[in-house]
Design a protein around this motif. Structure first.
Motif, PDB file in Angstrom:
ATOM      1  N   ILE A  77      28.002 -40.402 -23.480  1.00 20.50           N
ATOM      2  CA  ILE A  77      27.559 -41.736 -22.284  1.00 20.50           C
ATOM      3  C   ILE A  77      26.315 -40.978 -21.072  1.00 20.50           C
ATOM      4  O   ILE A  77      25.598 -40.404 -20.854  1.00 20.50           O
ATOM      5  CB  ILE A  77      28.619 -42.011 -20.875  1.00 20.50           C
ATOM      6  CG1 ILE A  77      30.012 -42.480 -21.381  1.00 20.50           C
ATOM      7  CG2 ILE A  77      27.943 -43.439 -20.338  1.00 20.50           C
ATOM      8  CD1 ILE A  77      31.116 -42.128 -20.749  1.00 20.50           C
ATOM      9  N   THR A  78      25.125 -42.555 -21.592  1.00 20.29           N
ATOM     10  CA  THR A  78      23.695 -42.354 -21.286  1.00 20.29           C
ATOM     11  C   THR A  78      23.762 -43.819 -20.482  1.00 20.29           C
ATOM     12  O   THR A  78      23.950 -44.602 -21.343  1.00 20.29           O
ATOM     13  CB  THR A  78      22.792 -42.010 -22.477  1.00 20.29           C
ATOM     14  OG1 THR A  78      21.303 -41.747 -21.174  1.00 20.29           O
ATOM     15  CG2 THR A  78      22.450 -43.096 -23.353  1.00 20.29           C
ATOM     16  N   ASN A  79      22.757 -43.856 -19.940  1.00 21.76           N
ATOM     17  CA  ASN A  79      22.790 -45.667 -18.942  1.00 21.76           C
ATOM     18  C   ASN A  79      21.264 -45.404 -18.132  1.00 21.76           C
ATOM     19  O   ASN A  79      20.886 -44.420 -17.669  1.00 21.76           O
ATOM     20  CB  ASN A  79      23.424 -45.093 -17.618  1.00 21.76           C
ATOM     21  CG  ASN A  79      23.631 -44.182 -16.096  1.00 21.76           C
ATOM     22  OD1 ASN A  79      24.077 -42.281 -16.740  1.00 21.76           O
ATOM     23  ND2 ASN A  79      23.602 -44.716 -15.048  1.00 21.76           N
ATOM     24  N   GLN A 243      16.024 -39.136 -18.787  1.00 23.39           N
ATOM     25  CA  GLN A 243      16.887 -37.630 -18.733  1.00 23.39           C
ATOM     26  C   GLN A 243      17.586 -37.125 -20.554  1.00 23.39           C
ATOM     27  O   GLN A 243      16.817 -35.993 -21.494  1.00 23.39           O
ATOM     28  CB  GLN A 243      17.803 -36.547 -17.933  1.00 23.39           C
ATOM     29  CG  GLN A 243      17.384 -36.753 -16.199  1.00 23.39           C
ATOM     30  CD  GLN A 243      17.515 -38.081 -15.821  1.00 23.39           C
ATOM     31  OE1 GLN A 243      16.805 -38.831 -15.942  1.00 23.39           O
ATOM     32  NE2 GLN A 243      17.330 -37.376 -14.183  1.00 23.39           N
ATOM     33  N   SER A 244      18.249 -38.326 -20.502  1.00 19.00           N
ATOM     34  CA  SER A 244      18.662 -37.875 -22.203  1.00 19.00           C
ATOM     35  C   SER A 244      17.692 -38.310 -23.204  1.00 19.00           C
ATOM     36  O   SER A 244      17.504 -36.773 -24.221  1.00 19.00           O
ATOM     37  CB  SER A 244      19.776 -39.451 -22.775  1.00 19.00           C
ATOM     38  OG  SER A 244      20.660 -38.771 -23.471  1.00 19.00           O
ATOM     39  N   PHE A 430      12.714 -41.285 -35.977  1.00 14.90           N
ATOM     40  CA  PHE A 430      14.389 -42.270 -35.191  1.00 14.90           C
ATOM     41  C   PHE A 430      13.223 -42.730 -33.518  1.00 14.90           C
ATOM     42  O   PHE A 430      14.172 -41.245 -32.682  1.00 14.90           O
ATOM     43  CB  PHE A 430      14.773 -41.540 -35.232  1.00 14.90           C
ATOM     44  CG  PHE A 430      16.727 -42.110 -35.319  1.00 14.90           C
ATOM     45  CD1 PHE A 430      17.117 -43.893 -35.376  1.00 14.90           C
ATOM     46  CD2 PHE A 430      16.884 -41.792 -33.957  1.00 14.90           C
ATOM     47  CE1 PHE A 430      17.699 -44.436 -34.729  1.00 14.90           C
ATOM     48  CE2 PHE A 430      17.976 -42.355 -33.404  1.00 14.90           C
ATOM     49  CZ  PHE A 430      18.188 -43.619 -34.214  1.00 14.90           C
ATOM     50  N   VAL A 431      13.549 -43.702 -33.009  1.00 15.75           N
ATOM     51  CA  VAL A 431      12.637 -43.308 -32.053  1.00 15.75           C
ATOM     52  C   VAL A 431      13.776 -43.625 -30.741  1.00 15.75           C
ATOM     53  O   VAL A 431      13.667 -43.366 -29.811  1.00 15.75           O
ATOM     54  CB  VAL A 431      11.665 -45.053 -31.357  1.00 15.75           C
ATOM     55  CG1 VAL A 431      10.399 -44.371 -32.532  1.00 15.75           C
ATOM     56  CG2 VAL A 431      12.414 -46.161 -31.380  1.00 15.75           C
ATOM     57  N   GLU A 432      14.795 -44.171 -31.062  1.00 14.36           N
ATOM     58  CA  GLU A 432      15.982 -43.495 -30.075  1.00 14.36           C
ATOM     59  C   GLU A 432      16.727 -42.778 -29.603  1.00 14.36           C
ATOM     60  O   GLU A 432      18.056 -42.399 -29.664  1.00 14.36           O
ATOM     61  CB  GLU A 432      16.925 -45.041 -30.545  1.00 14.36           C
ATOM     62  CG  GLU A 432      16.824 -46.062 -30.493  1.00 14.36           C
ATOM     63  CD  GLU A 432      16.386 -47.434 -29.228  1.00 14.36           C
ATOM     64  OE1 GLU A 432      16.436 -46.241 -28.663  1.00 14.36           O
ATOM     65  OE2 GLU A 432      15.553 -47.732 -30.157  1.00 14.36           O
ATOM     66  N   THR A 433      15.334 -41.627 -29.111  1.00 18.10           N
ATOM     67  CA  THR A 433      16.216 -40.555 -28.421  1.00 18.10           C
ATOM     68  C   THR A 433      16.794 -40.209 -27.459  1.00 18.10           C
ATOM     69  O   THR A 433      17.323 -38.947 -27.057  1.00 18.10           O
ATOM     70  CB  THR A 433      15.101 -39.783 -28.516  1.00 18.10           C
ATOM     71  OG1 THR A 433      13.574 -40.238 -26.997  1.00 18.10           O
ATOM     72  CG2 THR A 433      14.118 -39.266 -29.629  1.00 18.10           C
ATOM     73  N   THR A 434      16.688 -41.449 -26.306  1.00 18.60           N
ATOM     74  CA  THR A 434      18.059 -41.224 -25.595  1.00 18.60           C
ATOM     75  C   THR A 434      19.491 -41.128 -26.058  1.00 18.60           C
ATOM     76  O   THR A 434      20.125 -40.586 -26.299  1.00 18.60           O
ATOM     77  CB  THR A 434      17.209 -42.820 -25.059  1.00 18.60           C
ATOM     78  OG1 THR A 434      16.796 -43.047 -24.155  1.00 18.60           O
ATOM     79  CG2 THR A 434      18.733 -43.092 -23.697  1.00 18.60           C
ATOM     80  N   MET A 440      23.178 -35.040 -28.314  1.00 23.91           N
ATOM     81  CA  MET A 440      23.537 -33.262 -28.536  1.00 23.91           C
ATOM     82  C   MET A 440      23.964 -33.357 -27.156  1.00 23.91           C
ATOM     83  O   MET A 440      24.951 -32.435 -27.099  1.00 23.91           O
ATOM     84  CB  MET A 440      21.738 -32.877 -28.216  1.00 23.91           C
ATOM     85  CG  MET A 440      21.101 -33.046 -29.334  1.00 23.91           C
ATOM     86  SD  MET A 440      18.906 -33.564 -29.249  1.00 23.91           S
ATOM     87  CE  MET A 440      19.175 -31.667 -28.013  1.00 23.91           C
ATOM     88  N   LEU A 441      24.398 -33.552 -25.852  1.00 26.87           N
ATOM     89  CA  LEU A 441      25.013 -32.986 -24.807  1.00 26.87           C
ATOM     90  C   LEU A 441      26.656 -32.959 -25.529  1.00 26.87           C
ATOM     91  O   LEU A 441      26.716 -32.336 -24.387  1.00 26.87           O
ATOM     92  CB  LEU A 441      24.445 -34.212 -23.375  1.00 26.87           C
ATOM     93  CG  LEU A 441      23.083 -33.830 -22.773  1.00 26.87           C
ATOM     94  CD1 LEU A 441      22.927 -34.943 -21.885  1.00 26.87           C
ATOM     95  CD2 LEU A 441      23.475 -32.426 -22.156  1.00 26.87           C
ATOM     96  N   ALA A 442      26.355 -34.220 -25.537  1.00 29.61           N
ATOM     97  CA  ALA A 442      28.348 -34.150 -26.246  1.00 29.61           C
ATOM     98  C   ALA A 442      29.091 -33.143 -26.317  1.00 29.61           C
ATOM     99  O   ALA A 442      29.813 -32.944 -27.171  1.00 29.61           O
ATOM    100  CB  ALA A 442      28.533 -35.443 -26.319  1.00 29.61           C
ATOM    101  N   GLY A 443      28.465 -32.716 -28.174  1.00 27.86           N
ATOM    102  CA  GLY A 443      27.194 -31.415 -28.724  1.00 27.86           C
ATOM    103  C   GLY A 443      28.225 -30.674 -28.158  1.00 27.86           C
ATOM    104  O   GLY A 443      28.689 -29.839 -28.552  1.00 27.86           O
ATOM    105  N   VAL A 444      27.398 -30.585 -27.050  1.00 27.37           N
ATOM    106  CA  VAL A 444      27.448 -28.997 -26.425  1.00 27.37           C
ATOM    107  C   VAL A 444      28.374 -29.184 -25.787  1.00 27.37           C
ATOM    108  O   VAL A 444      29.381 -27.704 -25.331  1.00 27.37           O
ATOM    109  CB  VAL A 444      26.008 -28.826 -25.765  1.00 27.37           C
ATOM    110  CG1 VAL A 444      25.900 -27.629 -25.125  1.00 27.37           C
ATOM    111  CG2 VAL A 444      24.798 -28.547 -27.021  1.00 27.37           C
TER     112      VAL A 444
END
Length: 489
Positions: A77-79, A243-244, A430-434, A440-444
């Motif tokens: 989740i990112t917000n 941050q995401s 791919f510009v939606e790096t958020t 990436m965080l969820a995968g870790v």
């Protein structure tokens, strides 16, 4: 079972669910707009129920596209960070509209605290300035002005949190968590502290008991209720959107810097384990926390970027689509002296003038849609340039800049930023790096990757490059025109 990752990307104007493979490939995306509520000048609200229901609908669409919840290994989740939701933990229902990060209704309270001499101490503790942008003063306003919120506080059932906290609560059926990156945007957590500080809560008159537990950005944050998707899915990644995006851009080493151009524009430079301190009105913030260890960032926040184009389109009717700005900008050799200072929600970093108003300068009978559209894009470069100078003065000079966000897909704007900064600019294909950073965080957190570096190597794609090609004379003229218009704002 397929190890797909579902990202819930909670923006200001829309909510999205995006489905990624473990290789970073985007499998699908679902999006719904969020209603923007403007009850009075300077006030911006969202319906928290709508955020939940539309997020859930998008998520269900992507779970179905994945072939079922058993094919989704994790949720990230990112917000948009500073928006505040107040809800009742007994009923699970919101108690008032959410106050959006753009909301300026607490400006007078911030001024009162500044006049009382609190800003220096607050900045040293939190890395933040006394501005309505941040969550703490919004929380206080809700308790003071919304009877249902005050009643829940007295009953001991009040929860106050940012949007990721609200969604985790609803998805899990009761977990009350916030990640360190979002917590660092509230004015209520010391940068060197691991929880919300009672002394800061007292200063801002926010009930400490209503706040969530502060956790890492990757880990096991609970699983979704079985009835939501058929099978529980683990929530393993949480982060504020900027941050995401920094993580998604691979800015994992000190000094690496990114700028995200969405509703606003936000620039973060990785500062490693050093707690950042600014003498130039930039912000110190938590970039991410893993295993209790924090990496920090220095940040500059611009309140109006893509929302300026949206305003020109929706309120003034000058554009048919946002993408039209690039065609219009290319159709003329210059803006004809037109300069836009987009202080529609006040001025953010490095000026921090909440009372400032927007300015369109240099109008003439020769001014048309093309000149105004080009000036709107030029404003992005100039706001970025103001921040570049502040970062340099704080000892964090940029040698290049990585850009992303929906607005950065505009090639003309990306080139103009390189021209005004006189620096190379990189943009991922791919510009939606958020969303990539959240994946990436969820995968870790789910154990799919051993580290963020491994996740970045697996999930990051190609890069577009923009190199400066503006003469020093033209750059100086543009900067002088911007400075003159800025002084009028």
């Amino acid at each position: 079972m397929t190890a797909n990752i579902l990202v819930l990307d909670e923006g200001t104007t829309s909510t999205r669910a995006m489905l990624f493979g473990a290789d970073g490939r985007l499998i699908g995306s679902a999006q719904q707009e969020l209603t923007q509520i403007y009850p009075a000048p300077g006030r911006v609200e969202h319906d928290a129920r709508e955020i939940w229901h539309r997020t859930l609908a998008c998520a269900r669409e992507m779970v179905e596209k994945s072939g079922g919840a058993h094919n989704v290994a994790a949720i990230g989740i990112t917000n948009q960070r500073e928006t505040v939701v107040a809800w009742d933990t007994a009923t699970g229902e919101p108690l008032a509209n959410a106050l959006v990060w753009q909301d300026r209704r607490t400006a007078d309270f911030c001024m009162t605290l500044r006049e009382a001499g609190h800003e220096n101490d607050v900045q040293r503790a939190t890395g933040l300035l006394l501005d309505p942008y941040f969550s703490g003063t919004k929380m206080r306003w809700l308790v003071e002005h919304e009877p249902a919120v005050a009643g829940a506080a007295k009953a001991g059932t009040l929860a106050l949190g940012t949007v990721e906290s609200w969604l985790v609560f609803k998805l899990t059926g009761g977990a009350l968590l916030t990640d360190a990156s979002n917590a660092s945007r509230t004015l209520l957590m010391r940068l060197d502290g691991s929880y919300f500080d009672p002394g800061l809560c007292d200063l801002f008159e926010v009930p400490h008991s209503a706040l969530a537990e502060v956790c890492d950005n990757a880990g096991n944050f609970g699983s979704t209720l079985p009835e939501l998707f058929g099978t529980p899915i683990a929530i393993t990644g949480l982060a504020g959107d900027q941050q995401s995006a920094t993580i998604g851009q691979g800015c994992l080493s000190p000094g690496e810097t990114k700028a995200t151009y969405g509703t606003g524009a936000f620039i973060l430079a990785n500062k490693g384990r050093d707690i950042p301190a600014s003498a130039n009105r930039l912000l110190g913030t938590v970039l991410y926390q893993l295993g209790g260890e924090r990496i920090y960032a220095l940040e500059g926040s611009v309140f109006v970027a893509g929302s300026l184009v949206q305003w020109l389109r929706d309120s003034l009717g000058l554009l048919g689509t946002a993408a039209e700005t690039e065609t219009l900008a290319r159709s003329i050799p210059g803006s004809g002296g037109v300069v836009i200072v987009p202080a529609l929600s006040g001025l953010g970093a490095p000026h921090w003038r909440p009372e400032a108003g927007g300015v369109i300068a240099g109008l003439s009978f020769a001014t048309g849609r093309a000149q105004i559209a080009r000036a709107a894009l030029e404003a992005m470069a100039h706001q970025t340039d103001d921040l570049a100078r502040a970062f340099a003065a704080d000892g964090a000079e940029w040698t290049s800049l990585k850009i992303d966000g929906g607005m950065s897909a505009n090639d003309w704007m990306a080139q103009d930023i390189a021209n005004i900064l006189d620096l190379p600019v990189e943009r991922p294909t791919f510009v939606e790096t958020t969303a990539v950073g959240a994946a990436m965080l969820a995968g870790v957190g789910a154990g799919l990757f051993a580290s963020l570096e491994d996740a970045s190597a697996a999930m990051r794609g190609g890069i577009d490059h923009f190199t400066p090609r503006m003469s020093p004379e033209e750059r100086d003229i543009r900067r002088r025109q911007w400075s003159k218009a800025l002084s009028a704002a």
